[in-house]
Design a protein around this motif. Structure first.
Motif, PDB file in Angstrom:
ATOM      1  N   ASN A 154      -9.950  11.029 -14.147  1.00 44.63           N
ATOM      2  CA  ASN A 154      -8.869  11.194 -15.407  1.00 44.63           C
ATOM      3  C   ASN A 154      -7.548  10.740 -15.360  1.00 44.63           C
ATOM      4  O   ASN A 154      -6.577  11.456 -15.811  1.00 44.63           O
ATOM      5  CB  ASN A 154      -9.103  12.383 -16.125  1.00 44.63           C
ATOM      6  N   ILE A 155      -7.372   9.905 -14.451  1.00 49.19           N
ATOM      7  CA  ILE A 155      -5.808   9.565 -14.378  1.00 49.19           C
ATOM      8  C   ILE A 155      -5.706   8.069 -15.170  1.00 49.19           C
ATOM      9  O   ILE A 155      -6.092   7.096 -14.547  1.00 49.19           O
ATOM     10  CB  ILE A 155      -5.569   9.254 -12.754  1.00 49.19           C
ATOM     11  N   THR A 156      -4.978   7.963 -16.168  1.00 45.95           N
ATOM     12  CA  THR A 156      -5.294   6.983 -17.112  1.00 45.95           C
ATOM     13  C   THR A 156      -3.708   6.321 -17.023  1.00 45.95           C
ATOM     14  O   THR A 156      -3.780   5.014 -17.668  1.00 45.95           O
ATOM     15  CB  THR A 156      -5.288   7.482 -18.610  1.00 45.95           C
ATOM     16  N   GLU A 157      -2.550   6.850 -16.358  1.00 44.38           N
ATOM     17  CA  GLU A 157      -1.413   6.208 -16.513  1.00 44.38           C
ATOM     18  C   GLU A 157      -1.431   4.628 -15.568  1.00 44.38           C
ATOM     19  O   GLU A 157      -2.235   4.670 -14.637  1.00 44.38           O
ATOM     20  CB  GLU A 157      -0.179   6.957 -15.768  1.00 44.38           C
ATOM     21  N   SER A 158      -1.016   3.765 -16.162  1.00 47.70           N
ATOM     22  CA  SER A 158      -1.084   2.332 -15.805  1.00 47.70           C
ATOM     23  C   SER A 158      -0.653   2.040 -14.364  1.00 47.70           C
ATOM     24  O   SER A 158      -0.990   1.311 -13.837  1.00 47.70           O
ATOM     25  CB  SER A 158      -0.466   1.196 -16.703  1.00 47.70           C
ATOM     26  N   ASP A 161      -2.909   1.939 -11.291  1.00 47.01           N
ATOM     27  CA  ASP A 161      -3.415   0.815 -11.040  1.00 47.01           C
ATOM     28  C   ASP A 161      -2.981   0.225  -9.707  1.00 47.01           C
ATOM     29  O   ASP A 161      -3.981   0.016  -8.767  1.00 47.01           O
ATOM     30  CB  ASP A 161      -3.643  -0.270 -12.155  1.00 47.01           C
ATOM     31  N   ARG A 162      -2.048   0.132  -9.610  1.00 49.06           N
ATOM     32  CA  ARG A 162      -1.218  -0.400  -8.583  1.00 49.06           C
ATOM     33  C   ARG A 162      -1.397   0.298  -7.186  1.00 49.06           C
ATOM     34  O   ARG A 162      -1.975  -0.319  -5.969  1.00 49.06           O
ATOM     35  CB  ARG A 162       0.282  -0.746  -8.401  1.00 49.06           C
ATOM     36  N   LEU A 163      -1.734   1.742  -7.384  1.00 46.06           N
ATOM     37  CA  LEU A 163      -1.690   2.691  -6.169  1.00 46.06           C
ATOM     38  C   LEU A 163      -3.334   2.448  -5.705  1.00 46.06           C
ATOM     39  O   LEU A 163      -3.485   2.436  -4.641  1.00 46.06           O
ATOM     40  CB  LEU A 163      -1.467   3.912  -6.477  1.00 46.06           C
ATOM     41  N   ILE A 164      -4.324   2.562  -6.585  1.00 46.23           N
ATOM     42  CA  ILE A 164      -5.490   2.409  -6.403  1.00 46.23           C
ATOM     43  C   ILE A 164      -5.655   1.172  -5.563  1.00 46.23           C
ATOM     44  O   ILE A 164      -6.591   0.888  -4.498  1.00 46.23           O
ATOM     45  CB  ILE A 164      -6.503   2.623  -7.352  1.00 46.23           C
ATOM     46  N   SER A 165      -5.342  -0.134  -6.131  1.00 45.12           N
ATOM     47  CA  SER A 165      -5.494  -1.233  -5.600  1.00 45.12           C
ATOM     48  C   SER A 165      -5.061  -1.418  -4.246  1.00 45.12           C
ATOM     49  O   SER A 165      -5.607  -1.859  -3.285  1.00 45.12           O
ATOM     50  CB  SER A 165      -4.900  -2.313  -6.345  1.00 45.12           C
ATOM     51  N   ARG A 201     -10.634   2.138 -14.624  1.00 41.39           N
ATOM     52  CA  ARG A 201      -9.304   1.466 -14.719  1.00 41.39           C
ATOM     53  C   ARG A 201      -9.079   0.101 -15.826  1.00 41.39           C
ATOM     54  O   ARG A 201      -8.361  -0.281 -16.217  1.00 41.39           O
ATOM     55  CB  ARG A 201      -8.800   0.831 -13.464  1.00 41.39           C
ATOM     56  N   ASN A 202     -10.378  -0.519 -15.958  1.00 38.87           N
ATOM     57  CA  ASN A 202     -10.949  -1.356 -16.631  1.00 38.87           C
ATOM     58  C   ASN A 202     -10.034  -2.776 -16.351  1.00 38.87           C
ATOM     59  O   ASN A 202      -9.461  -3.640 -17.165  1.00 38.87           O
ATOM     60  CB  ASN A 202     -10.710  -1.254 -18.067  1.00 38.87           C
ATOM     61  N   VAL A 203      -9.407  -2.830 -15.022  1.00 33.64           N
ATOM     62  CA  VAL A 203      -8.943  -3.885 -14.389  1.00 33.64           C
ATOM     63  C   VAL A 203      -9.612  -4.985 -13.557  1.00 33.64           C
ATOM     64  O   VAL A 203     -10.175  -4.544 -12.385  1.00 33.64           O
ATOM     65  CB  VAL A 203      -7.831  -3.281 -13.660  1.00 33.64           C
TER      66      VAL A 203
END
Length: 544
Positions: A154-158, A161-165, A201-203
């Motif tokens: 439930n981490i929705t802040e955009s 995305d970069r961190l997970i990547s 993330r839907n990325v």
């Protein structure tokens, strides 16, 4: 002295005692406050000293180990680490520096300082060889933090995305690290949870990075399961957001697991990138067309020069294409499709069945189904672990081989039946009795067949007996019947039956006008059948 005076003196004395006690209490509290103030000043001075020591260490590398421990314990000071500090620490060869950096990262994560935490992982990615050498506390702290980031929901802040990547990318580079096996085990055990978080993330780029890591870790089953889930559940959300590189990546990955036709069928907006002029995709369009080595090598070199896939992925694609081209242009035998359920046998009854039904090892294409759509073929797989009996037109498989296929292609299903299904043959025949050519069920759609069946085809065809008709049935109901009919009768027979009905009506006087509704519905069903089932393994029937 009268009584009143005595009372006043007693009250005055008691008040004096109360005031004195109060003044003593105030004096004590002031002394305690002074002590606390001095302690706070001393703490501030110690903090300032350590800051100066750390700056001195940055310049001269002279910070002692005991001071580094103190520094790591000063939680507030850890937030004082600047990007310049991070640059230097991430380049350090000393484990204690990475330990300090990892502890600082843990505090950043706890306080959701995502921007600086992402910057740390960017620097670690740029200098990954330093982390790959670690096997002590620094490695432990890194693994703990990476696991926490990937498993947090439930981490929705955009900005996440970069961190997970960056985390996935860094794990991807740890194949030769001392803790590589621990990464591999963690990813396998927590795959479902990680995939759920990655998909949330839907990325497309992040999903691609995760699939790439799974494949590198040799978690092929997890890659295939992920692709099936993505194509069935997530593709509608991803399709419109794919870049050209995203589309090419997912198409080649789908191809590696025989899911490319499904991906193309599911795609809509992203089909704009499905272009045979693309250097990356030109090989996909060409490899099965013709056996021209010069043209093939040209397409292959264009593919190998692309940057969508890495060297490891390109090698897998080329290996699969080479194998398929060999089978396509130098076939050793015709590979049959078998739609009926397989008969499972164990090792104990195998010798008897082998002799009785004259089994021969044979390659075959068999259909796979989804659990909730057992009447609709999902796609075909090719296998050489089957045994065919021409006497009864059945395929057999050993129990152990079936279990391997079942595990390999799970969650898709292979239809099977047991030996009890042959009981009617046991009762009516002996081994001598069955030595005859079993009649074929393949239909030869020539003029003689059509003429012979002209009068009965519409009302008494096998398709009609399954409930298929135009009158009184809507499209949804007809499609459910066709989903059942295709595996039972074969696509060719179903398609030609419907096609013949169309031709028959069009051939009558004013037929196209008189039977306009029925003809349009039949042709609708034919288009849908072709889209969902047709594999170009026979000539599709004409209706004109």
């Amino acid at each position: 002295m009268d009584y009143k005076t005595k009372i006043l003196n007693l009250v005055e004395s008691e008040l004096d005692n109360i005031i004195k006690n109060y003044e003593d209490t105030i004096k004590t509290q002031k002394e305690e406050l002074l002590k606390l103030s001095r302690a706070l000043q001393e703490s501030d001075l110690e903090l300032l000293r350590l800051q100066n020591e750390f700056k001195k260490y940055e310049r001269h590398g002279t910070l002692e180990e005991k001071d580094l421990d103190k520094l790591a314990d000063k939680k507030m000071l850890q937030y004082e680490v600047t990007n310049e500090d991070i640059d230097k620490l991430s380049l350090s060869q000393k484990e204690e520096d990475l330990v300090f950096l990892m502890k600082a990262c843990s505090r950043m994560w706890k306080n959701l300082d995502i921007e600086r935490l992402t910057y740390v992982f960017e620097q670690l990615n740029a200098n990954s060889e330093i982390l790959r050498k670690q096997e002590g506390e620094a490695a432990e702290l890194f693994l703990k933090l990476a696991k926490t980031i990937l498993l947090t929901e439930n981490i929705t802040e955009s900005e996440h995305d970069r961190l997970i990547s960056e985390v996935i990318s860094l794990l991807f580079k740890m194949t030769d690290a001392p803790f590589y096996k621990r990464i591999k085990k963690f990813i396998k055990l927590q795959h479902d949870k990680i995939l759920e978080n990655v998909l949330s993330r839907n990325v497309p780029a992040i999903i691609a990075e995760y699939l790439r890591m799974l494949l590198l870790l040799n978690h092929r089953e997890e890659v295939k399961e992920s692709l099936i889930h993505i194509l069935n559940i997530e593709w509608g959300f991803l399709d419109s957001s794919l870049t050209k590189a995203n589309f090419e990546f997912f198409l080649w990955y789908s191809y590696l697991f025989d899911l490319d036709e499904i991906m193309i069928d599911r795609s809509s907006t992203s089909l704009q990138w499905f272009n045979e002029n693309s250097p990356v995709l030109s090989l996909y369009f060409y490899f099965s067309k013709e056996n021209n080595k010069e043209k093939y090598d040209f397409k292959l070199n264009r593919f190998l020069s692309g940057e969508v896939l890495n060297k490891f992925e390109k090698n897998l694609v080329v290996k699969k294409i080479t194998s398929e081209r060999e089978m396509l242009f130098h076939p050793t035998e015709k590979i049959l499709k078998h739609l009926k359920p397989l008969i499972v046998m164990n090792k104990q009854n195998y010798p008897l069945i082998y002799n009785k039904f004259k089994l021969r090892n044979k390659k075959v294409k068999i259909p796979l189904y989804q659990k909730n759509k057992l009447n609709q073929i999902y796609y075909y797989i090719e296998t050489d672990v089957m045994f065919y009996s021409e006497l009864i037109s059945e395929f057999f498989i050993l129990d152990d081989d079936y279990k391997k296929l079942e595990k390999q292609y799970s969650p898709l299903i292979i239809k099977t039946k047991n030996l009890d299904s042959l009981s009617h043959l046991e009762q009516k025949t002996t081994l001598d009795d069955i030595n005859f050519a079993w009649p074929s069920t393949e239909i030869n759609w020539n003029n003689e067949y059509i003429e012979a069946d002209e009068k009965k085809l519409n009302d008494k065809s096998e398709l009609n007996l399954l409930g298929y008709q135009i009158t009184g049935i809507n499209r949804e109901r007809r499609w459910r019947i066709l989903e059942k009919a295709v595996p039972e009768l074969g696509l060719k027979k179903v398609a030609y039956t419907i096609s013949y009905n169309v031709k028959l009506r069009k051939g009558q006087k004013n037929g196209e006008k008189k039977y306009q509704y029925a003809i349009s519905e039949w042709e609708y069903d034919l288009r849908k059948l072709k889209k969902h089932y047709y594999k170009q393994d026979f000539k599709w029937p004409e209706t004109d």
